[in-house]
Design an enzyme around this catalytic site. Structure first.
Site: not given
Ligand code: AMP
Ligand code: ZN
Length: 113
Positions: A3, A45, A86, A94, A99
């Site tokens: 990641c 994560h 998002n 993406t 975040h």
């Protein structure tokens, strides 16, 4: 560790970090969409907002307060700023590590594109 944001959090990949603490690592977006464009990234994560649980309530609250504090520090508290999660590719996600975008320094339209 594959990641991208986990690798930035660990320091394996460089980023322009601002005010990191034990829970989160805010850093400048590499492709800024406004004069201020910071990403507030939790150390944990979490793939997306779909994966946030009650156990994350304090973390997400702290992320939102950090967004407002960074905007205030840079003089945008009253001029205005935009915060965005998002969630999933259809909404523009993406990088699949949670975040919070914090954008400021220009006029933002509504509805967003
Ligand atoms: P999203 O499209 O909501 O998943 O946002 C991902 C953001 O990460 C984009 O605004 C990218 O410009 C930003 N980004 C991608 N790679 C990096 C990197 N290495 N350092 C900082 N920001 C990045
Ligand atoms: Zn990650």
């Amino acid at each position: 560790m594959s990641c991208l944001f986990c690798r930035i959090v660990s320091g394996e990949i460089a980023a322009t970090k601002v005010h990191e603490d034990e829970r989160m690592v805010p850093f400048a977006d590499v492709n800024p969409q406004a004069p201020m464009h910071v990403l507030i990234v939790p150390r944990e994560h979490i793939a997306s907002l779909n994966d946030v649980t009650e156990a994350h309530d304090e973390l997400v609250g702290a992320m939102l307060r950090r967004a407002a504090a960074l905007a205030r520090e840079r003089g945008y508290a009253d001029r205005g700023f935009r915060t965005v999660f998002n969630c999933q590719a259809g909404a523009g996600q993406t990088v699949f590590h949670l975040h919070l975008h914090v954008l400021a320094g220009r006029t933002f339209n509504w509805p967003p594109g």
